[in-house]
Design an enzyme around this catalytic site. Structure first.
Site, PDB file in Angstrom:
ATOM      1  N   ASP A  53     -26.203  17.177 -47.212  1.00 53.67           N
ATOM      2  CA  ASP A  53     -24.838  17.772 -46.364  1.00 53.67           C
ATOM      3  C   ASP A  53     -25.663  18.472 -45.423  1.00 53.67           C
ATOM      4  OD1 ASP A  53     -23.226  16.441 -47.924  1.00 53.67           O
ATOM      5  OD2 ASP A  53     -21.707  18.064 -48.118  1.00 53.67           O
ATOM      6  N   ASP A  54     -24.927  18.692 -44.062  1.00 54.96           N
ATOM      7  CA  ASP A  54     -25.139  19.398 -43.043  1.00 54.96           C
ATOM      8  C   ASP A  54     -26.325  19.153 -42.220  1.00 54.96           C
ATOM      9  OD1 ASP A  54     -23.023  20.622 -44.143  1.00 54.96           O
ATOM     10  OD2 ASP A  54     -23.781  22.248 -44.947  1.00 54.96           O
ATOM     11  N   HIS A 104     -19.882  14.174 -41.078  1.00 60.15           N
ATOM     12  CA  HIS A 104     -19.564  15.325 -41.827  1.00 60.15           C
ATOM     13  C   HIS A 104     -18.805  16.335 -40.923  1.00 60.15           C
ATOM     14  CE1 HIS A 104     -19.488  18.068 -45.155  1.00 60.15           C
ATOM     15  NE2 HIS A 104     -20.466  18.865 -44.745  1.00 60.15           N
ATOM     16  N   HIS A 108     -17.710  21.375 -38.610  1.00 65.60           N
ATOM     17  CA  HIS A 108     -17.529  21.966 -39.856  1.00 65.60           C
ATOM     18  C   HIS A 108     -16.695  23.090 -40.090  1.00 65.60           C
ATOM     19  CE1 HIS A 108     -19.549  22.718 -43.671  1.00 65.60           C
ATOM     20  NE2 HIS A 108     -20.046  21.735 -43.735  1.00 65.60           N
ATOM     21  N   HIS A 200     -27.890  20.726 -50.594  1.00 62.93           N
ATOM     22  CA  HIS A 200     -28.134  21.158 -49.218  1.00 62.93           C
ATOM     23  C   HIS A 200     -29.535  21.542 -48.831  1.00 62.93           C
ATOM     24  CE1 HIS A 200     -23.662  21.691 -49.860  1.00 62.93           C
ATOM     25  NE2 HIS A 200     -23.452  21.954 -48.540  1.00 62.93           N
TER      26      HIS A 200
HETATM   27 ZN   LIG Z   1     -21.134  20.981 -45.306  1.00 58.79          ZN
END
Ligand SMILES: [Zn+2]
Length: 238
Positions: A53-54, A104, A108, A200
């Site tokens: 993620d991210d 995503h 955010h 992450h």
């Molecule tokens: Zn995230």
């Protein structure tokens, strides 16, 4: 108790139950009001989807891509629109390496109370940035912080987009998150056929997660698992 006090108390209890139910719905990894939400797939096959993620962020993108290439593994990256705008080169590297890219959101933020227009903007802007990278595969969605309520699921179902959460999250345990060996042990211990693992790896604060990637892949392979993208995992559903 007089009748009026009793009804006020009962009313407050009912309100509390509704609020608790709403909060659980917002945070649930398995349930949402509309459309499809997947946190794992029921299968007998020893397959696991590795998801990041991210980001993207410079430096760590190259690092994780090198690790995945060395193991000949494809993963799924849920990228943030604003970060793709800042780092188009890193986005393209992920696309060119053949990994799956998911949406995503653009900014955010928690999308629980966002207006319909803001939800649409968050998703469409990010989809467009994913396509600009040259990525041509399916685009799944992962809500920031895993949170969603009414508008977001409604919009996703309208667009026929699947929400993807996870059933394996080693970083949520404070005593594990800072230690790459502990992260690896946790994953190898808890992994089940059809699991979706969340890590992450884009930020310096998550160095332990990045360092855990090779050990996780080698350990899962040694246990007979095949690492697949989320779309490949979804294709195994009955
Ligand atoms: Zn995230």
């Amino acid at each position: 108790m007089s009748l009026s006090i009793k009804s006020v108390v009962l009313g407050l209890i009912a309100l509390l139950v509704v609020l608790l139910g709403t909060w659980q719905l917002v945070n649930s990894r398995q349930v949402q009001l509309f459309g499809e939400l997947v946190n794992r797939v029921d299968t007998d096959q020893k397959v696991i989807a590795l998801t990041f993620d991210d980001g993207p962020a410079p430096g760590n993108t190259e690092a994780v891509l090198t690790m995945l290439a060395a193991e000949d593994v494809k993963a799924t990256f849920f990228l943030v629109g604003s970060a793709m705008e800042l780092h188009p080169r890193e986005t393209m590297l992920i696309a060119n390496a053949g990994h799956e890219i998911g949406n995503h959101s653009y900014s955010h933020q928690r999308m629980v109370l966002m207006s319909p227009g803001a939800v649409r903007e968050e998703l469409e802007r990010t989809d467009a940035l994913i396509r600009q990278s040259g990525y041509q595969g399916p685009i799944l969605f992962r809500p920031p912080y895993g949170k969603k309520f009414v508008m977001l699921p409604w919009y996703l179902s309208h667009r026929d987009m699947t929400s993807v959460t996870w059933d394996l999250e080693p970083e949520s345990h404070g005593d594990i998150a800072g230690n790459s060996q502990a992260i690896t042990r946790y994953v190898l211990d808890k992994a089940k056929p059809g699991s979706i693992l969340l890590l992450h790896v884009m930020f310096r604060s998550r160095q332990a997660s990045l360092d855990a990637v090779p050990g996780i892949i080698e350990g899962l392979k040694a246990k007979g698992y095949r690492l697949v993208t989320v779309s490949e995992l979804l294709a195994l559903r009955p």
